[in-house]
Motif scaffolding. Structure first.
Motif, short mmCIF file in Angstrom:
data_model
loop_
_atom_site.label_atom_id
_atom_site.label_comp_id
_atom_site.label_asym_id
_atom_site.label_seq_id
_atom_site.Cartn_x
_atom_site.Cartn_y
_atom_site.Cartn_z
N CYS A 253 -8.52 2.52 -1.75
CA CYS A 253 -7.51 3.46 -2.24
C CYS A 253 -7.61 3.64 -3.75
CB CYS A 253 -6.11 2.98 -1.86
SG CYS A 253 -5.79 3.11 -0.09
N GLU B 6 -8.52 7.31 -5.67
CA GLU B 6 -7.51 7.99 -6.48
C GLU B 6 -8.05 9.19 -7.27
OE1 GLU B 6 -5.25 5.30 -8.91
OE2 GLU B 6 -3.58 5.39 -7.51
N TRP C 105 0.32 9.24 0.35
CA TRP C 105 -0.82 9.17 1.26
C TRP C 105 -0.44 8.61 2.63
CZ3 TRP C 105 -5.53 6.80 -1.85
CH2 TRP C 105 -5.75 7.59 -3.00
N LEU D 128 0.83 -1.21 0.00
CA LEU D 128 0.00 0.00 0.00
C LEU D 128 0.87 1.26 0.00
CD1 LEU D 128 -2.54 -1.36 2.58
CD2 LEU D 128 -3.24 -0.42 0.37
N TRP E 108 0.87 4.04 -2.95
CA TRP E 108 0.39 5.40 -2.65
C TRP E 108 1.32 6.07 -1.63
CZ3 TRP E 108 -3.17 1.29 -2.95
CH2 TRP E 108 -4.05 1.34 -4.05
#
Ligand SMILES: [Zn+2]
Length: 139
Positions: A46, A50, A16, A9, A13
Motif C-alpha cells: 500500500c 500510494e 481504498w 490498514l 488508507w
C-alpha cells in the motif's frame, strides 16, 4: 486477519478499503481473508502504491478502491477496481512474496499441501490441516 491489523490498514488508507461498504459492491465487507503473517507485505504494498494510485486517479478521474483481499491457493490476492501497469507490477511482487512467507507469522515459509494449500513455516505447518489453525477462518 485480526481486526486490530485490519483497522491499521483501513485507518491509514480509508478511501481504498471500504470495509463498511455494500457487500454487493465490495468484498471488503468480508474483511481481509487471510492470516496475520501477511500484514507487512500488505502494508508495504500500500505504501508503494500510494504515488502510483495518486497518478492513476489524476489520469482517470476515478477513485481507486481495493475490492477484495484474500488467500487463494496459498497466495495473497489483491483485487482493485482499476490499475495501471505499474500498479499491477507491485501487486504481482506482493503476491510472489506471499508464497514465500508464512501466512500465520510472517517468517519464511513454503507451499504446503493439505485440506487446502497454504504457505507456512515449518512450525506452523505442524498444525496445518487442523480445524482451528488460528487464522480466524471459522466464521
Ligand atoms: Zn509461521
Amino acid at each position: 486477519m485480526r481486526k486490530e491489523l485490519e483497522q491499521k490498514l483501513v485507518e491509514r488508507w480509508p478511501a481504498w478499503f471500504n470495509v463498511g461498504g455494500d457487500p454487493r459492491q465490495t468484498r471488503m465487507a468480508d474483511g481481509f481473508c487471510h492470516g496475520d503473517g501477511w500484514f507487512d507485505i500488505l502494508w508495504r504494498l500500500c505504501e508503494d502504491l500510494e504515488p502510483l494510485v495518486a497518478e492513476a486517479e489524476k489520469q482517470t478521474g476515478r477513485p481507486f478502491e481495493v475490492l477484495q483481499v484474500k488467500e487463494k491457493l496459498g497466495g495473497l490476492r489483491f483485487y482493485v477496481n482499476h490499475r495501471t501497469d505499474a500498479i499491477s507490477e507491485h501487486i504481482t511482487t506482493a503476491e510472489l512474496e506471499s508464497i514465500r512467507t508464512c501466512e500465520v507469522c510472517g517468517q519464511p515459509g513454503k507451499r504446503r499441501e493439505g485440506n487446502w494449500i497454504r504457505t507456512l513455516c515449518d512450525e506452523h505447518s505442524v498444525a496445518h490441516g487442523q480445524e482451528n489453525d488460528g487464522l480466524g477462518r471459522q466464521k
